[in-house]
Design a protein around this motif. Structure first.
Motif, PDB file in Angstrom:
ATOM      1  N   GLY A 103       0.774  -1.229   0.000  1.00 50.70           N
ATOM      2  CA  GLY A 103       0.000   0.000   0.000  1.00 50.70           C
ATOM      3  C   GLY A 103       0.807   1.281   0.000  1.00 50.70           C
ATOM      4  O   GLY A 103       2.047   1.286   0.024  1.00 50.70           O
ATOM      5  N   THR A 104       0.075   2.384   0.004  1.00 54.20           N
ATOM      6  CA  THR A 104       0.655   3.711  -0.127  1.00 54.20           C
ATOM      7  C   THR A 104       1.594   4.057   1.031  1.00 54.20           C
ATOM      8  O   THR A 104       2.637   4.681   0.826  1.00 54.20           O
ATOM      9  CB  THR A 104      -0.469   4.758  -0.218  1.00 54.20           C
ATOM     10  N   LYS A 105       1.244   3.661   2.238  1.00 57.27           N
ATOM     11  CA  LYS A 105       2.067   3.994   3.400  1.00 57.27           C
ATOM     12  C   LYS A 105       3.478   3.439   3.252  1.00 57.27           C
ATOM     13  O   LYS A 105       4.465   4.110   3.584  1.00 57.27           O
ATOM     14  CB  LYS A 105       1.420   3.462   4.673  1.00 57.27           C
ATOM     15  N   GLU A 163      -5.732  13.078  -1.392  1.00 56.32           N
ATOM     16  CA  GLU A 163      -6.235  13.131  -0.015  1.00 56.32           C
ATOM     17  C   GLU A 163      -5.586  12.049   0.830  1.00 56.32           C
ATOM     18  O   GLU A 163      -5.213  12.279   1.985  1.00 56.32           O
ATOM     19  CB  GLU A 163      -7.756  12.980  -0.006  1.00 56.32           C
ATOM     20  N   LEU A 164      -5.446  10.856   0.265  1.00 55.98           N
ATOM     21  CA  LEU A 164      -4.806   9.751   0.978  1.00 55.98           C
ATOM     22  C   LEU A 164      -3.345  10.063   1.269  1.00 55.98           C
ATOM     23  O   LEU A 164      -2.852   9.853   2.382  1.00 55.98           O
ATOM     24  CB  LEU A 164      -4.917   8.471   0.152  1.00 55.98           C
ATOM     25  N   ILE A 165      -2.658  10.606   0.277  1.00 58.57           N
ATOM     26  CA  ILE A 165      -1.235  10.917   0.433  1.00 58.57           C
ATOM     27  C   ILE A 165      -1.020  12.033   1.447  1.00 58.57           C
ATOM     28  O   ILE A 165      -0.161  11.936   2.318  1.00 58.57           O
ATOM     29  CB  ILE A 165      -0.629  11.299  -0.937  1.00 58.57           C
ATOM     30  N   LYS A 166      -1.828  13.093   1.352  1.00 59.86           N
ATOM     31  CA  LYS A 166      -1.693  14.211   2.287  1.00 59.86           C
ATOM     32  C   LYS A 166      -1.928  13.775   3.724  1.00 59.86           C
ATOM     33  O   LYS A 166      -1.296  14.293   4.657  1.00 59.86           O
ATOM     34  CB  LYS A 166      -2.673  15.319   1.912  1.00 59.86           C
ATOM     35  N   GLY A 167      -2.830  12.830   3.920  1.00 59.71           N
ATOM     36  CA  GLY A 167      -3.119  12.355   5.271  1.00 59.71           C
ATOM     37  C   GLY A 167      -1.981  11.571   5.888  1.00 59.71           C
ATOM     38  O   GLY A 167      -1.972  11.346   7.104  1.00 59.71           O
ATOM     39  N   MET A 168      -1.025  11.160   5.088  1.00 59.61           N
ATOM     40  CA  MET A 168       0.109  10.380   5.583  1.00 59.61           C
ATOM     41  C   MET A 168       1.400  11.198   5.649  1.00 59.61           C
ATOM     42  O   MET A 168       2.441  10.674   6.027  1.00 59.61           O
ATOM     43  CB  MET A 168       0.347   9.163   4.664  1.00 59.61           C
ATOM     44  N   VAL A 191       4.992   2.725   0.376  1.00 57.75           N
ATOM     45  CA  VAL A 191       5.670   3.436  -0.721  1.00 57.75           C
ATOM     46  C   VAL A 191       6.208   4.777  -0.235  1.00 57.75           C
ATOM     47  O   VAL A 191       7.368   5.131  -0.475  1.00 57.75           O
ATOM     48  CB  VAL A 191       4.705   3.641  -1.904  1.00 57.75           C
ATOM     49  N   LEU A 192       5.379   5.531   0.474  1.00 57.24           N
ATOM     50  CA  LEU A 192       5.804   6.838   0.982  1.00 57.24           C
ATOM     51  C   LEU A 192       6.908   6.700   2.026  1.00 57.24           C
ATOM     52  O   LEU A 192       7.750   7.592   2.168  1.00 57.24           O
ATOM     53  CB  LEU A 192       4.615   7.577   1.582  1.00 57.24           C
ATOM     54  N   GLY A 193       6.923   5.570   2.726  1.00 54.95           N
ATOM     55  CA  GLY A 193       7.961   5.346   3.735  1.00 54.95           C
ATOM     56  C   GLY A 193       9.356   5.238   3.168  1.00 54.95           C
ATOM     57  O   GLY A 193      10.341   5.394   3.891  1.00 54.95           O
ATOM     58  N   GLY A 194       9.439   4.991   1.859  1.00 59.07           N
ATOM     59  CA  GLY A 194      10.758   4.908   1.239  1.00 59.07           C
ATOM     60  C   GLY A 194      11.386   6.256   0.980  1.00 59.07           C
ATOM     61  O   GLY A 194      12.608   6.360   0.826  1.00 59.07           O
ATOM     62  N   ILE A 195      10.570   7.305   0.947  1.00 62.19           N
ATOM     63  CA  ILE A 195      11.092   8.639   0.631  1.00 62.19           C
ATOM     64  C   ILE A 195      12.106   9.135   1.662  1.00 62.19           C
ATOM     65  O   ILE A 195      13.208   9.546   1.291  1.00 62.19           O
ATOM     66  CB  ILE A 195       9.938   9.642   0.446  1.00 62.19           C
TER      67      ILE A 195
END
Length: 222
Positions: A15-17, A42-47, A19-23
């Protein structure tokens, strides 16, 4: 120089969480990396934190993991993967990363970005560790089900470039995977690929290797 990476935030098994955790794992190694993140805004901004320095590009569609590449080519427009790849084609990003549907990723990349002159097919490449503590560049690892001699020869050229760029090897040793090391082994395809690769790389082509050589330092590129 700032490097801009297009990131498909909607692909991947976790999931997205994830993927974003790799940044943040990437940025400590280079403060000059900016991500263009594609997906549900909206999903990305919330994380993300409010002072997040990267760009978010909203997309409404997601390519599922079980979608056939042919369907992705027809119906993928507007998805996070399609738009991330397209941003490279438009010059808005320098590279694209996705952990989503591999077949769709390869098909869309070839259709949108094309291949460089002299390369007919893309290849999946990986650095496999060997028992001497180094790494071997191995390709193709799944992008193609069938290859002709020219394809295999072109993979050798691409692998040579990867070994020079990532492993800093000045003159990589090239080998061709076969069912045996003897020159008479294998199909006519690998026999013809042997000739092409040998004529081009000369002394740097060490010939055929077997599966057991994947974990050894027999060659730099296989």
């Amino acid at each position: 120089m700032t490097i801009r990476i297009a990131l498909d935030a909607m692909g991947g098994d976790h999931g997205t969480k994830s993927v974003l955790g790799g940044i943040p794992l990437c940025n400590p190694h280079s403060s000059d990396v900016i991500f263009n993140v594609f997906g549900n805004s909206e999903l990305i901004k919330g994380m993300c934190k409010k002072d997040w320095p990267h760009n978010i590009v909203h997309t409404d569609k997601v390519i599922p993991s079980d979608m056939k590449p042919s369907y992705a080519l027809r119906y993928g427009r507007g998805s996070s993967m399609f738009e991330a790849i397209s941003s490279v084609a438009r010059g808005e990003s320098d590279a694209v990363v996705s952990s989503g549907n591999t077949g769709a990723y390869m098909a869309l990349s070839k259709a949108i970005l094309k291949t460089i002159p002299g390369i007919e097919r893309p290849a999946l490449v990986s650095l496999l560790p060997n028992i001497d503590g180094g790494s071997n560049v191995v390709l193709d690892l799944g992008a193609n089900t069938e290859c002709d001699p020219n394809n295999l020869f072109q993979f050798a050229i691409m692998g040579d470039a990867v070994a020079r760029a990532l492993l800093k090897i000045e003159n990589p040793r090239i080998a061709l995977l076969n069912i045996g090391v003897e020159k008479n082994k294998g199909t006519s395809i690998v026999q013809d690929a042997f000739k092409l690769t040998s004529n081009y790389f000369k002394d740097r082509f060490i010939g055929f290797v077997e599966g057991t050589d994947l974990s050894k330092s027999t060659a730099d590129v296989i």
